[in-house]
Design an enzyme around this catalytic site. Structure first.
Site, PDB file in Angstrom:
ATOM      1  N   LYS A  10       0.842  -1.202   0.000  1.00  0.00           N
ATOM      2  CA  LYS A  10       0.000   0.000   0.000  1.00  0.00           C
ATOM      3  C   LYS A  10       0.873   1.246   0.000  1.00  0.00           C
ATOM      4  O   LYS A  10       1.921   1.289   0.647  1.00  0.00           O
ATOM      5  CB  LYS A  10      -0.886  -0.004   1.247  1.00  0.00           C
ATOM      6  N   GLY A  99       6.094   1.618   6.153  1.00  0.00           N
ATOM      7  CA  GLY A  99       4.838   2.340   5.983  1.00  0.00           C
ATOM      8  C   GLY A  99       4.051   1.868   4.781  1.00  0.00           C
ATOM      9  O   GLY A  99       3.191   2.590   4.263  1.00  0.00           O
ATOM     10  N   ASP A 137      -5.018  -1.520   8.972  1.00  0.00           N
ATOM     11  CA  ASP A 137      -4.780  -1.505   7.529  1.00  0.00           C
ATOM     12  C   ASP A 137      -5.274  -2.766   6.828  1.00  0.00           C
ATOM     13  O   ASP A 137      -5.303  -2.812   5.595  1.00  0.00           O
ATOM     14  CB  ASP A 137      -3.284  -1.329   7.230  1.00  0.00           C
TER      15      ASP A 137
END
Length: 291
Positions: A10, A99, A137
């Site tokens: 992502k 991240g 997430d």
């Protein structure tokens, strides 16, 4: 029976912290994008009742703290299926501490694979509910594509597919604790520039890649002292990126290119200084099982 899943990474095109709940969970707005860089997660039903996890990265825990393990536990609990032996093998390509939701992507892949193995017929919404109990997430990593995320990240609204482009992604040696990133936001109060996520959504709908690149913005990048992030961003811009930004709580940085040759040249430049450098494209799903 076994199922192998591509678990896509992502990127955050925008990432804004807009408040806190009473329980101190931060509220965010973020335009998220799945990209072709992926882990390979193989889940196999075996005898007994033990869940085992192994990864190609020896630095990643293979015990009950691993998010893939916890996703398997959550699946059994949510479906009421008696605990069954599950073997999870993960070939890591997404860098850790970047991240890019690498761990969450693996957890999402486990839920999707177990849904197939046990023929439970759960729809995407139900799998996202299970995943959301494990990590914020995971719902995005199950759904994937291009999404506006709100709340703690699990309230998702789909957007049109992003225009064709190339992402160059580079992660410096340093990694960032998500908890520390949120503490840094709290210390700064509201003394940072907020991204315009609504305009980003409009630019995606109009397929304006130049405007999308101009609108990249991440509040974490502004409150964390990560010199390599600024250096990588400048290399990308000098190499022809339309825009560049840190993703998530860091420390990976990505640049958007419309010229593949320029993207490839940028990869070559960055590989002189950094080990984790990738080229990727936007994809319209979080996980793929038709391998």
């Amino acid at each position: 029976m076994k199922v192998t899943v591509k678990a896509h990474a992502k990127l955050n095109l925008t990432l804004d912290i807009i408040g806190k709940r009473d329980d101190d969970y931060h509220l965010l707005e973020s335009v998220m994008q799945s990209v072709s860089l992926h882990d390979l997660v193989t889940v196999r039903k075996v005898g007994g009742s033990e869940i085992t996890v192994s990864t190609s990265d020896e630095s990643i825990a293979d015990d009950q703290s691993n998010i893939a393990y916890r996703a398997a536990e959550a699946f059994f609990e949510a479906t009421g299926i008696p605990r069954t032996g599950i073997e999870i093998k993960i070939k890591k390509n997404i860098p850790t501490g970047a991240g890019m939701a690498g761990g969450s992507a693996d957890g999402a892949a486990v839920i999707i694979a177990m849904n197939e193995i046990f023929e439970t017929g759960l729809d995407t919404e139900r799998m996202c509910d299970i995943g959301g109990e494990v990590g914020a997430d995971i719902p995005f990593c199950i759904s994937g594509g291009t999404m506006m995320a709100r709340g703690t990240g699990s309230i998702l609204a789909p957007l049109p597919d992003m225009p064709d482009c190339w992402f160059v992604i580079a992660k410096p040696e340093c990694s960032v604790s998500t908890a520390e990133a949120y503490r840094a936001v709290d210390r700064h109060g509201d003394n940072f520039a907020h991204p315009d996520s609504e305009t980003m959504c409009e630019d995606i709908c109009s397929q304006d890649i130049a405007a999308i690149a101009r609108g990249l913005c991440n509040v974490f990048e502004q409150v964390l002292d990560l010199p390599d992030v600024a250096s990588i961003r400048q290399v990308m811009l000098d190499a022809g990126a339309l825009g560049a930004c840190m993703t998530g709580s860091g420390s990976a940085v990505f640049g958007i290119f419309t010229d593949k040759d320029a993207a490839d040249d940028c990869v070559s430049l960055l590989e002189r200084s950094y080990d984790d450098v990738f080229s990727a494209q936007p994809v319209s799903c979080g996980c793929e099982t038709d391998l």
